[in-house]
Design an enzyme around this catalytic site. Structure first.
Site, mmCIF file in Angstrom:
data_model
loop_
_atom_site.group_PDB
_atom_site.id
_atom_site.type_symbol
_atom_site.label_atom_id
_atom_site.label_comp_id
_atom_site.label_asym_id
_atom_site.label_seq_id
_atom_site.Cartn_x
_atom_site.Cartn_y
_atom_site.Cartn_z
ATOM 1 N N ASP A 1 35.181 67.184 44.053
ATOM 2 C CA ASP A 1 34.780 67.970 42.892
ATOM 3 C C ASP A 1 35.123 69.430 43.172
ATOM 4 O O ASP A 1 34.685 69.992 44.182
ATOM 5 C CB ASP A 1 33.284 67.806 42.636
ATOM 6 C CG ASP A 1 32.855 68.466 41.342
ATOM 7 O OD1 ASP A 1 32.993 67.835 40.289
ATOM 8 O OD2 ASP A 1 32.383 69.612 41.398
ATOM 9 N N ASN B 1 36.431 79.181 34.170
ATOM 10 C CA ASN B 1 36.653 79.033 32.728
ATOM 11 C C ASN B 1 35.819 80.026 31.925
ATOM 12 O O ASN B 1 36.293 80.595 30.934
ATOM 13 C CB ASN B 1 36.317 77.608 32.294
ATOM 14 C CG ASN B 1 37.349 76.593 32.759
ATOM 15 O OD1 ASN B 1 38.517 76.927 32.964
ATOM 16 N ND2 ASN B 1 36.932 75.353 32.931
ATOM 17 N N ASP C 1 37.272 68.253 36.561
ATOM 18 C CA ASP C 1 37.452 68.947 37.833
ATOM 19 C C ASP C 1 37.293 67.984 39.005
ATOM 20 O O ASP C 1 37.000 68.399 40.128
ATOM 21 C CB ASP C 1 36.463 70.104 37.962
ATOM 22 C CG ASP C 1 35.011 69.642 37.840
ATOM 23 O OD1 ASP C 1 34.796 68.442 37.560
ATOM 24 O OD2 ASP C 1 34.102 70.474 38.019
#
Length: 258
Positions: A138, A146, A181
Site C-alpha cells: 500500500d 492528491n 494505491d
C-alpha cells in the site's frame, strides 16, 4: 484441401457451360485466407486457378480454346484478390483482438498487469502447487499527494513507483496494480522469514527513492490454500504493520513535543 478435391471432381464430372461450379472454389480460398493471412490467401487463389484450368482441360463438356484464353487471367485476378483481401482483414482482426486482450489485462495508468491478469497469475501458481509468496503493498501518503498537489501529481507518483518495481524486483517476480494505491507481487519465496525480509527490503528501497510503501505478505500453503485466504492473510499483515508504524510515528511526535 479436401474442399479443393471435391470441387475439382464435381467440376470435371458435372460442369457444363453456364453452370458455374467453379465459383465454389471461393469457399476453400476464403477458408485458407481467413486462417493463414495474406500470403496464404493469394496462394489459395492461385491453387484454385490451377485446378480450374486443369478441370477445363480434363472436362469433355468444355472447350479449352473458348475459356482458357479469357477465363484464366480473370479468375486468377478474382481468386487471388479475394484471398489476399480476406487474409489481410483476418490478420488485422487478429492483431486487434491481441491488442484488446493486452489492454484488458493492463492497468491504463502504470502499464502493469491489472487485477484480472494478477488473478490469473495466482491461479496458475495455485494450480502448480509449488510454494510461493504473495505480497500486498500500500503506497503511503497517496491521498495527501492528491489532496495537496492534485491528482495529476498522484498519477505521476504511481507511474514512478511502477518503474521502480522493475529495478528492485527479480525478473521472475510478478507485480500488478490491484487497487488505487495497492500493488501485489508474486515471488517464489517459500518461508515467512524470507517474505518478511523481502517486504522490509522493498520498503527500504522504495522509501529511499521517495515512494514509501508498506507491505504485508502471505505464504502458500502455510497462510492459505486459495487466493482469497492468501489475500486476507497478506492484507491483515499489511494493515497491522501500518497501524504499528502509525503508533510509532505518533509516539515520536509526542516525545518531540515533550
Amino acid at each position: 484441401m479436401a474442399s479443393y478435391a471435391l470441387i475439382f471432381a464435381a467440376f470435371v464430372l458435372f460442369e457444363v457451360p453456364g453452370l458455374g461450379l467453379a465459383h465454389l472454389f471461393y469457399l476453400p480460398v476464403a477458408a485458407l485466407a481467413l486462417t493463414g493471412g495474406v500470403r496464404r490467401g493469394i496462394c489459395a487463389g492461385a491453387i484454385a486457378v490451377g485446378l480450374f484450368t486443369l478441370g477445363v482441360v480434363v472436362n469433355p463438356n468444355i472447350s479449352p480454346s473458348e475459356l482458357l484464353t479469357l477465363s484464366t487471367p480473370i479468375r486468377f485476378t478474382t481468386y487471388a484478390t479475394m484471398g489476399g483481401l480476406l487474409g489481410w482483414f483476418a490478420s488485422r482482426d487478429r492483431e486487434l483482438v491481441e491488442r484488446l486482450r493486452v489492454l484488458a489485462e493492463r492497468d491504463f495508468l502504470t502499464g502493469l498487469p491489472n487485477t484480472r491478469a494478477f488473478e490469473a497469475a495466482i491461479a496458475r501458481r495455485l494450480e502448480a502447487g509449488t510454494p510461493f509468496t504473495l505480497l500486498l503493498g500500500d503506497m503511503d501518503g497517496l491521498k495527501q499527494i492528491n489532496d495537496s498537489q492534485g491528482h495529476a501529481e498522484g498519477n505521476d507518483a504511481l507511474r514512478r513507483l511502477a518503474v521502480m518495481f522493475g529495478s528492485v524486483l527479480r525478473p521472475e517476480d510478478e507485480v500488478a496494480r490491484v487497487g488505487g494505491d495497492e500493488f501485489a507481487i508474486l515471488t517464489t519465496l517459500a518461508r515467512n522469514d524470507e517474505a518478511a525480509s523481502l517486504a522490509a527490503k522493498l520498503e527500504r528501497a522504495l522509501g529511499e527513492q521517495g515512494s514509501p510503501m508498506t507491505f504485508g505478505w502471505a505464504v502458500f500453503p502455510g497462510d492459505g490454500e486459495n487466493a482469497l485466504s492468501l489475500y486476507r492473510a497478506a492484507d491483515e499483515r499489511l494493515y497491522a504493520r501500518k497501524l504499528v508504524r502509525g503508533e510509532r510515528a505518533s509516539h515520536g511526535v509526542l516525545q518531540l513535543r515533550a
